[in-house]
Write an enzyme that holds these catalytic residues in place. Structure first.
Site, mmCIF file in Angstrom:
data_model
loop_
_atom_site.group_PDB
_atom_site.id
_atom_site.type_symbol
_atom_site.label_atom_id
_atom_site.label_comp_id
_atom_site.label_asym_id
_atom_site.label_seq_id
_atom_site.Cartn_x
_atom_site.Cartn_y
_atom_site.Cartn_z
ATOM 1 N N CYS A 228 34.996 42.125 34.904
ATOM 2 C CA CYS A 228 34.276 41.996 33.630
ATOM 3 C C CYS A 228 32.775 41.837 33.868
ATOM 4 O O CYS A 228 32.325 40.810 34.370
ATOM 5 C CB CYS A 228 34.854 40.793 32.878
ATOM 6 N N CYS B 154 31.099 38.922 32.133
ATOM 7 C CA CYS B 154 31.509 37.673 32.802
ATOM 8 C C CYS B 154 30.597 37.394 33.995
ATOM 9 O O CYS B 154 30.208 36.248 34.234
ATOM 10 C CB CYS B 154 32.953 37.766 33.285
#
Length: 107
Positions: free
Chosen positions: A31, A34
């Protein structure tokens, strides 16, 4: 670094039973947002270590806790206090925005 890793097996002990608020980052290796958010939360964890704990839950490695809390989009950040989810933030955000959103738990 004040950030801790949390798993399905120790979530209860490290988050729910914590004596101070815990900021929990639900994330995954793949991600991009993230990866942007991670150093911001590390900074918050270091600067406010006396007030909160910052914990990270890899949703790929810990699907049980992610499912229990209905994580459908990452990064999702929850604040737990006294065993209850008390705040939510979804998406990568700058440090000052998170500090504002979580001010009740950082001051």
């Amino acid at each position: 670094m004040a950030t801790i890793d949390v798993t399905d097996n120790d979530f209860q002990e490290k988050v729910i039973d914590s004596d101070k608020p815990v900021i929990v980052d639900f994330w995954a290796v793949w991600c991009g947002p993230c990866r942007q958010l991670s150093p911001v939360l590390d900074e918050i964890g270091d600067e406010y270590a006396d007030k909160v704990t910052v914990a990270k839950v890899n949703v790929d490695d810990n699907p049980g806790i992610a499912a229990k809390y209905g994580i459908t989009s990452i990064p999702t950040v929850y604040v737990f206090k006294d065993g209850e989810k008390v705040a939510t933030s979804v998406g990568a955000k700058p440090k000052h925005v998170l500090e504002s959103e979580f001010a009740d738990y950082l001051n």
